[in-house]
Design an enzyme around this catalytic site. Structure first.
Site, mmCIF file in Angstrom:
data_model
loop_
_atom_site.group_PDB
_atom_site.id
_atom_site.type_symbol
_atom_site.label_atom_id
_atom_site.label_comp_id
_atom_site.label_asym_id
_atom_site.label_seq_id
_atom_site.Cartn_x
_atom_site.Cartn_y
_atom_site.Cartn_z
ATOM 1 N N ASP A 24 13.229 23.468 -32.276
ATOM 2 C CA ASP A 24 12.413 22.255 -32.411
ATOM 3 C C ASP A 24 11.276 22.219 -31.386
ATOM 4 O O ASP A 24 11.418 22.722 -30.268
ATOM 5 C CB ASP A 24 13.319 21.029 -32.238
ATOM 6 C CG ASP A 24 12.631 19.761 -32.704
ATOM 7 O OD1 ASP A 24 11.662 19.840 -33.482
ATOM 8 O OD2 ASP A 24 13.061 18.670 -32.281
ATOM 9 N N ASN A 26 7.858 22.902 -32.274
ATOM 10 C CA ASN A 26 6.692 23.749 -32.597
ATOM 11 C C ASN A 26 5.433 22.914 -32.843
ATOM 12 O O ASN A 26 4.336 23.263 -32.395
ATOM 13 C CB ASN A 26 6.965 24.571 -33.871
ATOM 14 C CG ASN A 26 8.131 25.497 -33.717
ATOM 15 O OD1 ASN A 26 8.525 25.816 -32.614
ATOM 16 N ND2 ASN A 26 8.697 25.937 -34.833
ATOM 17 N N ARG A 37 -0.437 22.733 -36.797
ATOM 18 C CA ARG A 37 1.028 22.851 -36.682
ATOM 19 C C ARG A 37 1.521 24.258 -37.013
ATOM 20 O O ARG A 37 2.494 24.739 -36.422
ATOM 21 C CB ARG A 37 1.707 21.822 -37.590
ATOM 22 C CG ARG A 37 1.530 20.388 -37.129
ATOM 23 C CD ARG A 37 2.199 19.424 -38.102
ATOM 24 N NE ARG A 37 3.637 19.658 -38.201
ATOM 25 C CZ ARG A 37 4.537 19.217 -37.326
ATOM 26 N NH1 ARG A 37 4.171 18.487 -36.296
ATOM 27 N NH2 ARG A 37 5.821 19.475 -37.494
ATOM 28 N N HIS A 41 4.362 26.941 -35.395
ATOM 29 C CA HIS A 41 5.464 27.675 -36.043
ATOM 30 C C HIS A 41 5.329 29.179 -35.796
ATOM 31 O O HIS A 41 6.333 29.879 -35.651
ATOM 32 C CB HIS A 41 5.492 27.375 -37.542
ATOM 33 C CG HIS A 41 5.818 25.937 -37.842
ATOM 34 N ND1 HIS A 41 6.871 25.281 -37.241
ATOM 35 C CD2 HIS A 41 5.223 25.026 -38.651
ATOM 36 C CE1 HIS A 41 6.913 24.028 -37.678
ATOM 37 N NE2 HIS A 41 5.921 23.845 -38.523
ATOM 38 N N THR A 70 16.997 21.682 -45.766
ATOM 39 C CA THR A 70 16.865 21.138 -47.136
ATOM 40 C C THR A 70 15.891 19.959 -47.139
ATOM 41 O O THR A 70 15.363 19.603 -48.184
ATOM 42 C CB THR A 70 18.244 20.675 -47.666
ATOM 43 O OG1 THR A 70 18.929 19.948 -46.634
ATOM 44 C CG2 THR A 70 19.114 21.844 -48.090
ATOM 45 N N ASN A 72 13.118 19.885 -45.088
ATOM 46 C CA ASN A 72 11.768 20.315 -44.671
ATOM 47 C C ASN A 72 10.774 20.442 -45.834
ATOM 48 O O ASN A 72 9.561 20.534 -45.606
ATOM 49 C CB ASN A 72 11.819 21.632 -43.882
ATOM 50 C CG ASN A 72 12.342 21.469 -42.467
ATOM 51 O OD1 ASN A 72 12.913 22.399 -41.890
ATOM 52 N ND2 ASN A 72 12.162 20.295 -41.875
ATOM 53 N N ARG A 75 7.638 18.201 -45.938
ATOM 54 C CA ARG A 75 6.450 18.401 -45.087
ATOM 55 C C ARG A 75 5.229 18.752 -45.939
ATOM 56 O O ARG A 75 5.378 19.185 -47.082
ATOM 57 C CB ARG A 75 6.738 19.517 -44.083
ATOM 58 C CG ARG A 75 7.827 19.094 -43.122
ATOM 59 C CD ARG A 75 7.984 20.057 -41.987
ATOM 60 N NE ARG A 75 8.981 19.524 -41.064
ATOM 61 C CZ ARG A 75 8.974 19.709 -39.758
ATOM 62 N NH1 ARG A 75 8.035 20.418 -39.180
ATOM 63 N NH2 ARG A 75 9.913 19.183 -39.000
ATOM 64 N N ARG A 186 19.439 22.871 -28.435
ATOM 65 C CA ARG A 186 18.317 22.199 -29.094
ATOM 66 C C ARG A 186 17.225 21.955 -28.071
ATOM 67 O O ARG A 186 17.323 21.042 -27.232
ATOM 68 C CB ARG A 186 18.734 20.866 -29.723
ATOM 69 C CG ARG A 186 17.522 20.221 -30.403
ATOM 70 C CD ARG A 186 17.841 19.056 -31.287
ATOM 71 N NE ARG A 186 16.653 18.714 -32.056
ATOM 72 C CZ ARG A 186 16.639 18.127 -33.232
ATOM 73 N NH1 ARG A 186 17.772 17.797 -33.814
ATOM 74 N NH2 ARG A 186 15.514 17.877 -33.848
ATOM 75 N N ARG A 192 19.955 15.236 -31.212
ATOM 76 C CA ARG A 192 20.725 15.057 -32.446
ATOM 77 C C ARG A 192 20.908 16.427 -33.096
ATOM 78 O O ARG A 192 20.223 17.381 -32.741
ATOM 79 C CB ARG A 192 20.017 14.090 -33.398
ATOM 80 C CG ARG A 192 18.562 14.382 -33.636
ATOM 81 C CD ARG A 192 17.939 13.380 -34.610
ATOM 82 N NE ARG A 192 16.520 13.642 -34.733
ATOM 83 C CZ ARG A 192 15.556 12.927 -34.143
ATOM 84 N NH1 ARG A 192 15.858 11.880 -33.405
ATOM 85 N NH2 ARG A 192 14.287 13.251 -34.295
ATOM 86 N N ILE A 193 21.826 16.487 -34.090
ATOM 87 C CA ILE A 193 22.077 17.807 -34.685
ATOM 88 C C ILE A 193 21.442 17.967 -36.063
ATOM 89 O O ILE A 193 21.478 19.058 -36.650
ATOM 90 C CB ILE A 193 23.572 18.216 -34.680
ATOM 91 C CG1 ILE A 193 24.447 17.203 -35.395
ATOM 92 C CG2 ILE A 193 24.056 18.429 -33.276
ATOM 93 C CD1 ILE A 193 25.888 17.701 -35.549
HETATM 94 C C1 FPP Z 1 10.897 22.360 -36.067
HETATM 95 O O1 FPP Z 1 9.804 22.007 -35.225
HETATM 96 C C2 FPP Z 1 10.664 23.674 -36.649
HETATM 97 C C3 FPP Z 1 10.682 23.970 -37.992
HETATM 98 C C4 FPP Z 1 10.961 22.969 -39.022
HETATM 99 C C5 FPP Z 1 10.359 25.332 -38.496
HETATM 100 C C6 FPP Z 1 10.901 26.469 -37.701
HETATM 101 C C7 FPP Z 1 10.264 27.718 -38.180
HETATM 102 C C8 FPP Z 1 9.894 28.759 -37.427
HETATM 103 C C9 FPP Z 1 10.180 28.874 -35.978
HETATM 104 C C10 FPP Z 1 9.115 29.901 -38.022
HETATM 105 C C11 FPP Z 1 9.805 30.851 -38.935
HETATM 106 C C12 FPP Z 1 11.109 31.350 -38.473
HETATM 107 C C13 FPP Z 1 11.531 32.636 -38.479
HETATM 108 C C14 FPP Z 1 12.984 32.868 -38.403
HETATM 109 C C15 FPP Z 1 10.635 33.799 -38.552
HETATM 110 P P1 FPP Z 1 8.868 20.784 -35.599
HETATM 111 O O2 FPP Z 1 7.762 21.278 -36.463
HETATM 112 O O3 FPP Z 1 9.684 19.692 -36.220
HETATM 113 O O4 FPP Z 1 8.312 20.355 -34.207
HETATM 114 P P2 FPP Z 1 7.866 18.895 -33.753
HETATM 115 O O5 FPP Z 1 9.128 18.073 -33.643
HETATM 116 O O6 FPP Z 1 7.221 19.129 -32.433
HETATM 117 O O7 FPP Z 1 6.914 18.375 -34.790
#
Ligand code: FPP
Length: 242
Positions: A24, A26, A37, A41, A70, A72, A75, A186, A192-193
């Site tokens: 979490d 990114n 965003r 990632h 499930t 995501n 977005r 996390r 949270r989980i």
């Molecule tokens: C949560 O951060 C992250 C995700 C929903 C996507 C995670 C995906 C990757 C790291 C890339 C692909 C993975 C691999 C295995 C190659 P967020 O976007 O919710 O962050 P925020 O809370 O700061 O908005």
């Protein structure tokens, strides 16, 4: 207590055998740098690769990461497309390098909604790495903890409702009979989980960090493991210090 190896309280070395990570932060990481965003990632995917390499170096047997839930799909389309492109890039690299790295790759989640190309690469990665013994990386894609439990119940029903205990029910989960996570990490500040591994995390130690996932490096993992090693796991029993 489950017989899935969890009575060992992690590996014989005291290190966790299995680490699970909710990657979490990114989006916030990208925003802080004035980037889109998807750049967050992309940095998150780099962090994942770094972490997988480091876990292998430390001898952590299993690393399970939450890459796409499930939920995501809600977005924006360009963000979802960006994550799919990163997954494809990772899988392509994994297919190229796996004979050298010897890491088993498994995907947990329903792949049906993904593109035929992504599905094919997931299946190839799983098949080609199935016999590797240099650690196992599980990538949760289109994964939800409740969805996993409902699917498990359906599989059990489809088998004619055989006699059930915890281990047997656990064997219907995506991971089958692999040991449950010893440690859930996390980063990103939330506590949270988020529908992750609801069945498997029953006795996991939880570690939350304010560091955003793209900045979560080897030193941060060392801190998480040190915190884990300092805890007494009791699995519902009375501990040595009590
Ligand atoms: C949560 O951060 C992250 C995700 C929903 C996507 C995670 C995906 C990757 C790291 C890339 C692909 C993975 C691999 C295995 C190659 P967020 O976007 O919710 O962050 P925020 O809370 O700061 O908005």
């Amino acid at each position: 207590m489950s017989a899935k190896g969890n009575d060992l309280a992690g590996g014989p070395s005291g290190l966790p055998r299995h680490i699970a990570v909710i990657m979490d932060g990114n989006g916030r990481w990208a925003k802080r740098q004035g980037l889109p965003r998807t750049a967050g990632h992309s940095a998150g995917a780099d962090s994942f690769r770094r972490m997988a390499r480091y876990c292998q170096k430390l001898g952590i047997e299993y690393l399970t990461v939450y890459a796409f839930s499930t939920e995501n799909w809600k977005r924006p389309k360009d963000e979802v497309d960006g994550i799919m492109a990163l997954l494809e890039r990772y899988l392509r690299q994994a297919l190229r390098d796996m004979d050298k790295e010897k890491v088993r790759i498994r995907i947990f989640g329903d792949l049906a909604p993904f593109s035929p190309e992504l599905r094919r690469m997931c299946e190839q990665c799983m098949e080609r790495s199935a016999a590797y013994t240099g650690g196992q990386v599980n990538i949760c894609l289109n994964y939800g903890g409740r969805d996993e439990i409902v699917r498990a119940a359906k599989k059990w029903a489809a088998e004619g409702c055989p006699e059930l205990d915890e281990d047997r029910f656990g064997s219907y989960m995506w991971g089958g009979s692999i040991p449950d996570p010893d440690l859930l990490i996390r980063p990103g500040g939330e506590k949270r989980i988020s529908n992750f591994l609801l069945w498997e995390l029953a006795y996991a130690e939880l570690y939350f960090s304010d560091v955003l996932w793209p900045d979560f490096d080897e030193a941060e993992l060392d801190k998480a493991i040190a915190a884990y090693c300092g805890r007494e796991r009791r699995f519902g029993a009375v501990g040595e210090s009590q």
